[in-house]
Design a protein around this motif. Structure first.
Motif, PDB file in Angstrom:
ATOM      1  N   ALA A 121      21.292   8.296 -16.531  1.00  0.00           N
ATOM      2  CA  ALA A 121      20.850   9.376 -17.291  1.00  0.00           C
ATOM      3  C   ALA A 121      18.993   9.479 -16.785  1.00  0.00           C
ATOM      4  N   LEU A 122      18.561  10.806 -16.715  1.00  0.00           N
ATOM      5  CA  LEU A 122      17.356  11.125 -16.538  1.00  0.00           C
ATOM      6  C   LEU A 122      16.619  11.481 -17.673  1.00  0.00           C
ATOM      7  N   ASP A 123      15.308  11.194 -17.545  1.00  0.00           N
ATOM      8  CA  ASP A 123      14.455  11.411 -18.829  1.00  0.00           C
ATOM      9  C   ASP A 123      14.003  12.706 -18.660  1.00  0.00           C
ATOM     10  N   PRO A 124      14.630  13.835 -19.830  1.00  0.00           N
ATOM     11  CA  PRO A 124      14.403  15.066 -19.460  1.00  0.00           C
ATOM     12  C   PRO A 124      12.943  15.675 -19.474  1.00  0.00           C
ATOM     13  N   SER A 125      11.893  14.844 -19.795  1.00  0.00           N
ATOM     14  CA  SER A 125      10.417  15.233 -19.745  1.00  0.00           C
ATOM     15  C   SER A 125       9.992  14.814 -18.645  1.00  0.00           C
ATOM     16  N   THR A 126      10.337  13.925 -17.725  1.00  0.00           N
ATOM     17  CA  THR A 126       9.813  13.306 -16.451  1.00  0.00           C
ATOM     18  C   THR A 126      10.718  13.695 -15.337  1.00  0.00           C
ATOM     19  N   GLY A 127      11.952  13.608 -15.539  1.00  0.00           N
ATOM     20  CA  GLY A 127      12.849  14.063 -14.401  1.00  0.00           C
ATOM     21  C   GLY A 127      12.926  12.646 -13.821  1.00  0.00           C
ATOM     22  N   LEU A 128      12.695  11.492 -14.285  1.00  0.00           N
ATOM     23  CA  LEU A 128      12.849  10.042 -13.875  1.00  0.00           C
ATOM     24  C   LEU A 128      14.099   9.378 -14.290  1.00  0.00           C
ATOM     25  N   PRO A 129      14.518   8.380 -13.566  1.00  0.00           N
ATOM     26  CA  PRO A 129      15.658   7.749 -14.353  1.00  0.00           C
ATOM     27  C   PRO A 129      15.393   6.899 -15.565  1.00  0.00           C
ATOM     28  N   LYS A 130      16.173   7.384 -16.603  1.00  0.00           N
ATOM     29  CA  LYS A 130      16.068   6.979 -18.156  1.00  0.00           C
ATOM     30  C   LYS A 130      16.717   5.702 -18.119  1.00  0.00           C
ATOM     31  N   THR A 131      17.977   5.706 -17.695  1.00  0.00           N
ATOM     32  CA  THR A 131      18.896   4.545 -17.760  1.00  0.00           C
ATOM     33  C   THR A 131      19.668   4.285 -16.491  1.00  0.00           C
ATOM     34  N   THR A 132      19.923   2.962 -16.228  1.00  0.00           N
ATOM     35  CA  THR A 132      20.709   2.662 -14.893  1.00  0.00           C
ATOM     36  C   THR A 132      21.537   1.603 -15.146  1.00  0.00           C
ATOM     37  N   VAL A 133      22.287   1.435 -14.171  1.00  0.00           N
ATOM     38  CA  VAL A 133      23.231   0.329 -14.023  1.00  0.00           C
ATOM     39  C   VAL A 133      23.266  -0.292 -12.783  1.00  0.00           C
ATOM     40  N   PRO A 134      23.528  -1.655 -12.631  1.00  0.00           N
ATOM     41  CA  PRO A 134      23.440  -2.048 -11.198  1.00  0.00           C
ATOM     42  C   PRO A 134      24.760  -1.520 -10.479  1.00  0.00           C
ATOM     43  N   ALA A 135      24.884  -1.339  -9.397  1.00  0.00           N
ATOM     44  CA  ALA A 135      25.984  -0.803  -8.661  1.00  0.00           C
ATOM     45  C   ALA A 135      26.817  -1.994  -8.321  1.00  0.00           C
ATOM     46  N   THR A 136      28.317  -1.629  -8.216  1.00  0.00           N
ATOM     47  CA  THR A 136      29.175  -2.961  -7.972  1.00  0.00           C
ATOM     48  C   THR A 136      30.100  -2.571  -6.732  1.00  0.00           C
ATOM     49  N   GLN A 137      29.796  -1.393  -6.219  1.00  0.00           N
ATOM     50  CA  GLN A 137      30.563  -0.958  -4.866  1.00  0.00           C
ATOM     51  C   GLN A 137      29.540   0.103  -3.933  1.00  0.00           C
ATOM     52  N   TRP A 138      29.837   0.085  -2.829  1.00  0.00           N
ATOM     53  CA  TRP A 138      28.977   1.249  -2.007  1.00  0.00           C
ATOM     54  C   TRP A 138      29.245   2.555  -2.149  1.00  0.00           C
ATOM     55  N   ASP A 139      30.468   2.710  -2.720  1.00  0.00           N
ATOM     56  CA  ASP A 139      30.950   4.049  -2.987  1.00  0.00           C
ATOM     57  C   ASP A 139      30.361   4.565  -4.223  1.00  0.00           C
ATOM     58  N   GLN A 140      29.471   4.034  -4.763  1.00  0.00           N
ATOM     59  CA  GLN A 140      28.695   4.510  -5.873  1.00  0.00           C
ATOM     60  C   GLN A 140      27.551   5.162  -5.164  1.00  0.00           C
ATOM     61  N   TYR A 141      27.130   5.084  -4.312  1.00  0.00           N
ATOM     62  CA  TYR A 141      25.937   5.658  -3.345  1.00  0.00           C
ATOM     63  C   TYR A 141      26.553   6.740  -2.423  1.00  0.00           C
ATOM     64  N   SER A 142      25.740   7.764  -2.129  1.00  0.00           N
ATOM     65  CA  SER A 142      26.314   8.753  -1.250  1.00  0.00           C
ATOM     66  C   SER A 142      26.500   8.074   0.254  1.00  0.00           C
ATOM     67  N   LYS A 143      27.395   8.527   1.054  1.00  0.00           N
ATOM     68  CA  LYS A 143      27.372   8.089   2.388  1.00  0.00           C
ATOM     69  C   LYS A 143      26.405   8.475   3.096  1.00  0.00           C
ATOM     70  N   GLN A 144      25.460   9.543   3.020  1.00  0.00           N
ATOM     71  CA  GLN A 144      24.351  10.085   3.421  1.00  0.00           C
ATOM     72  C   GLN A 144      23.401   8.693   3.371  1.00  0.00           C
ATOM     73  N   THR A 145      23.238   8.197   2.209  1.00  0.00           N
ATOM     74  CA  THR A 145      22.106   7.253   2.039  1.00  0.00           C
ATOM     75  C   THR A 145      22.728   5.860   2.383  1.00  0.00           C
ATOM     76  N   VAL A 146      23.653   5.651   2.398  1.00  0.00           N
ATOM     77  CA  VAL A 146      24.194   4.164   3.088  1.00  0.00           C
ATOM     78  C   VAL A 146      23.953   4.244   4.395  1.00  0.00           C
ATOM     79  N   LYS A 147      24.431   5.163   5.362  1.00  0.00           N
ATOM     80  CA  LYS A 147      24.136   5.622   6.599  1.00  0.00           C
ATOM     81  C   LYS A 147      22.721   5.146   7.081  1.00  0.00           C
ATOM     82  N   ALA A 148      22.020   6.194   6.341  1.00  0.00           N
ATOM     83  CA  ALA A 148      20.727   5.843   6.472  1.00  0.00           C
ATOM     84  C   ALA A 148      19.886   4.666   6.428  1.00  0.00           C
TER      85      ALA A 148
END
Length: 271
Positions: free
Chosen positions: A123-150
């Motif tokens: 979730a993003l903070d609507p007032s700042t546009g920054l991440p409000k809540t996060t959760v640790p990833a468990t698998q690579w496919d939770q990230y975009s292929k573009q980012t993982v390749k980079a």
């Protein structure tokens, strides 16, 4: 009693004399025998390509099925679609990620590594546009292929850089990551801002964590696609990457005039 003491003293004297004359033969003569000392130096050449080495220690073998220290790095390669021929080319330096550098578990929870340091944004903070809540990833496919390749491109450096040619002080090197690359924003990496100053000290004696910030203007990756490898001015000459030192092992020479350094925690993809 006096005679008994004299007898004991006499026996001790005889034993001491026998020890001296026999060269410890009463106890372990073989321990004193000479042997031909064979001098040898451990071979730091793995005698295979970087790709072959990564696969060997990602999948395990029949002889050592538990040797899977690069399993999660290989999963990233498989998912991202990066050309595996990049790991077989000459004149390269490869930063390999131990599983702990990606996902280290404590009580079945991700507690450190890339998946923890750059968690998935829920979730993003609507007032700042920054991440409000996060959760640790468990698998690579939770990230975009573009980012993982980079990210994987950032871990491949042009030129064969090892202990024989790294210079004192910062070595600012070019990676395969194209300049201007931007991380997508499904994770906190997409909001990472490049520090104003390079982390660490000028002599590499200590590790000082940079104060990384997150902003809606963050790009996640080094804007020039460059990395700083520094040889620490320490007794064991540890390597620092972008000011941090959590190297697991380093100084391997692969085929095709290439080197491998293995990292044990998150490699932040910006200086």
């Amino acid at each position: 009693m006096k005679n008994f003491k004299n007898i004991i003293a006499g026996l001790l004297t005889l034993l001491t004399a026998a020890w001296s004359l026999s060269g410890c033969s009463l106890f372990n003569k073989n321990a004193q025998e000479d042997y031909d000392y064979q001098k040898f130096i451990l071979d730091d050449h793995i005698h295979m390509t970087a790709w072959a080495y990564l696969k060997l220690r990602a999948n395990g073998t029949a002889a050592n099925p538990g040797d899977t220290i690069f399993r999660y790095m290989k999963k990233a390669i498989d998912y991202s679609g990066i050309d595996t021929a990049e790991y077989m080319k000459s004149d390269r330096t490869y930063i390999f990620l131990h599983n702990d550098a990606i996902k280290k578990l404590t009580s079945n929870k991700v507690t450190s590594g890339f998946f923890f340091d750059y968690p998935i944004v829920t979730a993003l903070d609507p007032s700042t546009g920054l991440p409000k809540t996060t959760v640790p990833a468990t698998q690579w496919d939770q990230y975009s292929k573009q980012t993982v390749k980079a990210y994987l491109q950032y871990l491949i450096i042009n030129g064969n850089w090892n202990f024989n040619n790294l210079q004192p002080g910062p070595n600012i090197l070019t990676t395969l990551l194209p300049a201007g690359s931007v991380a997508t924003r499904e994770s906190k990496l997409g909001f990472l801002v490049t520090p104003a100053t390079v982390p660490g000290t000028t002599d590499g004696k200590t590790t000082i964590a940079a104060t990384y910030t997150f902003s809606v203007t963050g790009t996640g990756f080094d804007p020039e696609g460059k990395i700083n490898i520094q040889l620490g001015n320490t007794a064991d000459s540890k390597l620092f990457i972008n000011g941090f030192n959590v190297v697991r092992s380093s100084g391997y020479y692969a085929d095709n005039n290439s080197s491998i350094h293995v990292w044990g925690t998150t490699v932040t993809p910006t200086r």
